[in-house]
Design a protein around this motif. Structure first.
Motif, PDB file in Angstrom:
ATOM      1  N   HIS A 458      45.641  39.034  47.987  1.00 58.66           N
ATOM      2  CA  HIS A 458      44.254  39.332  48.361  1.00 58.66           C
ATOM      3  C   HIS A 458      43.614  40.227  47.311  1.00 58.66           C
ATOM      4  O   HIS A 458      42.868  41.164  47.622  1.00 58.66           O
ATOM      5  N   GLY A 459      43.890  39.895  46.034  1.00 57.59           N
ATOM      6  CA  GLY A 459      43.398  40.725  44.947  1.00 57.59           C
ATOM      7  C   GLY A 459      42.097  40.220  44.356  1.00 57.59           C
ATOM      8  O   GLY A 459      41.176  39.791  45.071  1.00 57.59           O
ATOM      9  N   VAL A 460      42.034  40.239  43.027  1.00 53.55           N
ATOM     10  CA  VAL A 460      40.783  39.935  42.330  1.00 53.55           C
ATOM     11  C   VAL A 460      40.431  38.454  42.408  1.00 53.55           C
ATOM     12  O   VAL A 460      39.263  38.080  42.282  1.00 53.55           O
ATOM     13  N   GLY A 461      41.421  37.579  42.573  1.00 58.82           N
ATOM     14  CA  GLY A 461      41.153  36.152  42.672  1.00 58.82           C
ATOM     15  C   GLY A 461      40.952  35.500  41.318  1.00 58.82           C
ATOM     16  O   GLY A 461      41.172  36.100  40.251  1.00 58.82           O
ATOM     17  N   LEU A 462      40.523  34.259  41.338  1.00 61.68           N
ATOM     18  CA  LEU A 462      40.301  33.466  40.136  1.00 61.68           C
ATOM     19  C   LEU A 462      38.871  32.942  40.128  1.00 61.68           C
ATOM     20  O   LEU A 462      38.307  32.606  41.166  1.00 61.68           O
ATOM     21  N   LYS A 463      38.306  32.864  38.939  1.00 64.81           N
ATOM     22  CA  LYS A 463      36.977  32.292  38.792  1.00 64.81           C
ATOM     23  C   LYS A 463      37.075  30.763  38.767  1.00 64.81           C
ATOM     24  O   LYS A 463      38.131  30.206  38.510  1.00 64.81           O
ATOM     25  N   PRO A 464      35.966  30.075  39.031  1.00 66.79           N
ATOM     26  CA  PRO A 464      36.003  28.601  38.986  1.00 66.79           C
ATOM     27  C   PRO A 464      36.459  28.105  37.622  1.00 66.79           C
ATOM     28  O   PRO A 464      35.974  28.544  36.572  1.00 66.79           O
ATOM     29  N   GLY A 465      37.404  27.192  37.610  1.00 67.46           N
ATOM     30  CA  GLY A 465      37.935  26.631  36.378  1.00 67.46           C
ATOM     31  C   GLY A 465      39.193  27.312  35.880  1.00 67.46           C
ATOM     32  O   GLY A 465      39.886  26.774  35.006  1.00 67.46           O
ATOM     33  N   GLU A 466      39.510  28.508  36.406  1.00 66.50           N
ATOM     34  CA  GLU A 466      40.700  29.215  35.947  1.00 66.50           C
ATOM     35  C   GLU A 466      41.968  28.734  36.638  1.00 66.50           C
ATOM     36  O   GLU A 466      43.062  29.162  36.262  1.00 66.50           O
ATOM     37  N   GLU A 467      41.839  27.847  37.655  1.00 64.37           N
ATOM     38  CA  GLU A 467      43.029  27.355  38.352  1.00 64.37           C
ATOM     39  C   GLU A 467      43.938  26.551  37.437  1.00 64.37           C
ATOM     40  O   GLU A 467      45.154  26.471  37.658  1.00 64.37           O
ATOM     41  N   THR A 468      43.376  25.935  36.400  1.00 63.03           N
ATOM     42  CA  THR A 468      44.196  25.166  35.458  1.00 63.03           C
ATOM     43  C   THR A 468      44.630  26.009  34.265  1.00 63.03           C
ATOM     44  O   THR A 468      45.732  25.837  33.748  1.00 63.03           O
ATOM     45  N   MET A 469      43.757  26.931  33.836  1.00 60.08           N
ATOM     46  CA  MET A 469      44.090  27.730  32.654  1.00 60.08           C
ATOM     47  C   MET A 469      45.161  28.778  32.930  1.00 60.08           C
ATOM     48  O   MET A 469      45.787  29.285  32.002  1.00 60.08           O
ATOM     49  N   VAL A 470      45.378  29.112  34.207  1.00 59.63           N
ATOM     50  CA  VAL A 470      46.316  30.174  34.529  1.00 59.63           C
ATOM     51  C   VAL A 470      47.743  29.812  34.125  1.00 59.63           C
ATOM     52  O   VAL A 470      48.590  30.697  33.945  1.00 59.63           O
ATOM     53  N   PHE A 471      48.019  28.499  33.939  1.00 63.02           N
ATOM     54  CA  PHE A 471      49.359  28.075  33.548  1.00 63.02           C
ATOM     55  C   PHE A 471      49.513  27.920  32.039  1.00 63.02           C
ATOM     56  O   PHE A 471      50.573  27.489  31.574  1.00 63.02           O
ATOM     57  N   ASP A 472      48.472  28.225  31.279  1.00 61.87           N
ATOM     58  CA  ASP A 472      48.587  28.163  29.820  1.00 61.87           C
ATOM     59  C   ASP A 472      49.416  29.333  29.308  1.00 61.87           C
ATOM     60  O   ASP A 472      49.457  30.416  29.914  1.00 61.87           O
ATOM     61  N   ARG A 473      50.052  29.124  28.188  1.00 62.22           N
ATOM     62  CA  ARG A 473      50.907  30.160  27.612  1.00 62.22           C
ATOM     63  C   ARG A 473      50.066  31.318  27.086  1.00 62.22           C
ATOM     64  O   ARG A 473      49.080  31.116  26.368  1.00 62.22           O
ATOM     65  N   PHE A 474      50.441  32.531  27.467  1.00 58.39           N
ATOM     66  CA  PHE A 474      49.821  33.780  27.030  1.00 58.39           C
ATOM     67  C   PHE A 474      48.359  33.889  27.475  1.00 58.39           C
ATOM     68  O   PHE A 474      47.597  34.677  26.918  1.00 58.39           O
ATOM     69  N   TRP A 475      47.948  33.085  28.493  1.00 58.55           N
ATOM     70  CA  TRP A 475      46.560  33.169  28.944  1.00 58.55           C
ATOM     71  C   TRP A 475      46.401  34.370  29.881  1.00 58.55           C
ATOM     72  O   TRP A 475      47.268  34.667  30.695  1.00 58.55           O
ATOM     73  N   ARG A 476      45.253  35.044  29.758  1.00 65.33           N
ATOM     74  CA  ARG A 476      44.962  36.199  30.607  1.00 65.33           C
ATOM     75  C   ARG A 476      43.546  36.033  31.142  1.00 65.33           C
ATOM     76  O   ARG A 476      42.614  35.715  30.402  1.00 65.33           O
ATOM     77  N   ALA A 477      43.387  36.244  32.459  1.00 64.23           N
ATOM     78  CA  ALA A 477      42.066  36.107  33.077  1.00 64.23           C
ATOM     79  C   ALA A 477      41.088  37.114  32.498  1.00 64.23           C
ATOM     80  O   ALA A 477      39.934  36.798  32.241  1.00 64.23           O
ATOM     81  N   ASP A 478      41.540  38.328  32.278  1.00 64.15           N
ATOM     82  CA  ASP A 478      40.692  39.381  31.717  1.00 64.15           C
ATOM     83  C   ASP A 478      41.427  39.962  30.523  1.00 64.15           C
ATOM     84  O   ASP A 478      42.385  40.732  30.688  1.00 64.15           O
ATOM     85  N   PRO A 479      41.050  39.606  29.275  1.00 64.95           N
ATOM     86  CA  PRO A 479      41.774  40.110  28.110  1.00 64.95           C
ATOM     87  C   PRO A 479      41.783  41.629  28.011  1.00 64.95           C
ATOM     88  O   PRO A 479      42.695  42.207  27.411  1.00 64.95           O
ATOM     89  N   SER A 480      40.772  42.301  28.584  1.00 62.51           N
ATOM     90  CA  SER A 480      40.720  43.756  28.486  1.00 62.51           C
ATOM     91  C   SER A 480      41.640  44.431  29.492  1.00 62.51           C
ATOM     92  O   SER A 480      41.847  45.649  29.418  1.00 62.51           O
TER      93      SER A 480
END
Length: 580
Positions: A458-480
């Protein structure tokens, strides 16, 4: 002992109707499928429909024109002949009309005829069978005053009213049904009437049977010619469309084989028209694509080999550095505070570096196709409990609590328990990382063909379109955003590879402010196709809130996880990346 014969149950009318509707829907679905897939069928059908419409319009116009022409010419001839006959009959009808002086056999004895009979006989003799005559005197008709067995009642009353109320020798005509006395069948005819010498009405009856036969013959010819023309146009459209569709179909088949990996596929070039230029462009594209793919394969192979070599080569110096770091870490109590802190930091970063190196080695094995499964039938409840136990220490440090929803009955499945535990640990670590200290719900469900584990935070969640990118290597939802638990960025990528190796799915759902949920779905029997998941991807409470917002009444049907209804999705085992 005689075997009892089971009587076949008689189907009710409702069941028969439902069966007919089901078959009709199935047939309609097949027809729609064929209609969507066949360009040639659509073109030929459109041409056929348009041709039929044009032929029908032209046929109706031609038939109306021909009918009007035939009937007009017949009417003109009938009126002219009737006008001449009326002038002739007026001379006969000036004779005495008293029939008491005329014997019944006067016609055979050459004596003077009754004027009406004389006029009827004279006009009938001139007809040559083209028409019959009916003569009225003072509103009545006597015996022998309707020639050719014509029933005098066939004369329309509307026509008689016009003749009786007009000037003498003025002609009126009307189409009527002519009836006969005897066995002769009624037929359509033209009746032309006029009043003569005050009280006499002369009606010429022209049968239109020959004209009707002529029009029927013409109608049949027009219909046959129209049908032949429509079929001819459909055949021409089919041939013309085939000349265009066949090269396009060959190009589609070649593109499908090219997409399947047969990079040597090429089209034959015939002529210099647009289709030939299309084939030439396709072949050039295929050649360039083959070159680019070959270059990318070589580059990918070099990259994979580089990662594998570097990972292996780093293990030796890392082992040496690790030994030295362990010695420093064990003796940190004898150091000054700054040196002791440096030893602790070095120890933590070495652990993270070792974890990253292990993940890189695992990724390199997947890239090289060397990953294998060690399958055993296991109870998925035990796998979930072990993964949760490995994550409890981290959860306590982040003030996070696990809520387990496990079925009471065993959930057996043929899986590699080591890899599945690694998937679940990665999902739990990710939930702890982004759960913001809130409870994490772990749900296990199963049905006859599959098992599934859902990890809900029940945290920050995902933005639309991030459901597929979350499985990419070294991908981060928020780089900062800094990693608080020391993740390598490869955990979810490795987890997806592990799920695919089992023939399963690893999917994600998330929404800002509502948290996220990751669902692992695996077949119960190794190698069996996975067609659905026993757990929904979207959490039920979120779906319920959306239903309430849509002003609909939600239906809550809680059921045990083992018997929960299966969730069907448009995803198959070979389309995992699209499902993600």
């Amino acid at each position: 002992m005689p075997v009892p014969v089971r009587k076949r149950r008689r189907r009710t009318p409702g069941q028969i109707a439902r069966g007919v509707r089901r078959r009709a829907r199935r047939l309609a679905g097949r027809l729609r499928h064929v209609w969507r897939r066949s360009l040639q069928l659509r073109v030929v059908t459109s041409t056929l429909v348009l041709s039929m419409a044009v032929v029908i319009v032209l046929g109706v116009f031609l038939m109306q024109s021909i009918s009007a022409s035939v009937l007009t010419s017949s009417e003109v001839a009938a009126v002219e002949e009737s006008r001449a006959n009326v002038a002739t009959a007026s001379g006969y009808l000036t004779l005495p009309t008293d029939s008491s002086d005329i014997t019944p056999d006067a016609t055979t004895q050459g004596q003077t005829l009754n004027p009406v009979d004389a006029a009827a006989k004279a006009l009938t003799d001139r007809s040559g069978g083209r028409y019959e005559v009916v003569i009225f005197n003072d509103g009545s008709v006597g015996e022998g005053r309707a020639s050719g067995q014509v029933d005098w009642r066939s004369i329309p009353e509307s026509l008689r009213a016009k003749v009786q109320n007009t000037e003498e020798q003025t002609l009126y005509k009307e189409i009527a049904t002519i009836r006969y006395i005897g066995a002769k069948q009624p037929e359509t005819g033209l009746v032309v009437g006029a009043r003569v010498n005050g009280s006499y009405e002369i009606y010429h009856v022209f049968p239109l049977g020959d004209e009707e036969k002529t029009l029927l013959t013409v109608q049949q010819m027009v219909f046959g010619a129209g049908a032949a023309l429509v079929l001819l146009l459909a055949g021409v459209a089919s041939l013309v469309t085939r000349q265009v569709v066949t090269p396009v179909r060959l190009a589609r088949q070649a593109a499908e084989r090219l997409a399947a990996g047969r990079l040597e596929e090429r089209l034959k070039v015939r002529g210099e028209d647009d289709l030939a230029r299309l084939a030439t462009s396709f072949n050039e594209m295929a050649s360039n694509l083959a070159v680019k793919i070959h270059q990318l394969e070589e580059l990918s192979q070099v990259q994979r080999q580089f990662v594998s070599d570097v990972s292996h080569e780093l293990r030796t110096p890392l082992t040496t550095v690790r030994m030295a770091a362990d010695l420093l870490y064990e003796g940190r109590e004898d150091f000054d505070p700054a040196s002791a802190r440096a030893a602790e930091l070095m120890q933590n970063q070495l652990e993270r570096f070792e974890s990253m190196l292990a993940d890189l080695l695992e990724i390199s094995r997947y890239d090289a196709g060397a990953a294998t499964l060690d399958l055993d039938p296991v109870d998925m409840r035990d796998v979930v409990l072990r993964a949760v136990g490995d994550s409890e220490a981290l959860a306590e440090r982040q003030a996070t609590r696990f809520e387990l929803r496990l079925p009471n009955e065993p959930c057996m499945a043929e899986v590699d328990s080591r890899r599945v535990e690694r998937i679940l640990r990665n999902l739990l670590f990710n939930a702890i990382e982004h759960g913001e200290g809130k409870d994490i719900v772990v749900t296990l469900g199963a049905d006859r063909d599959a098992v599934a584990v859902a990890v809900r935070d029940h945290g920050v969640g995902l933005k639309p379109g991030e459901e597929t990118m979350v499985f990419d290597r070294f991908w981060r939802a928020d780089p900062s955003r800094a990693r608080t638990i020391g993740g390598t960025g490869l955990g979810l990528a490795i987890s997806r590879e592990d799920a695919m190796l089992h023939g399963g799915w690893l999917q994600a759902w998330g929404a800002p402010g509502e948290g996220s949920q990751f669902r692992l779905s695996l077949p119960r029997v190794a190698g069996a196709p996975l067609r659905g998941s026993p757990l929904p991807l979207v959490p039920p409470e979120v779906e319920m809130r959306r239903t309430w917002r849509g002003h609909a009444t939600p239906v809550l049907t809680p059921a045990p996880a083992e018997t929960a209804p299966r969730v069907r999705e448009n995803v198959d085992a070979g389309a995992f990346d699209a499902a993600d």
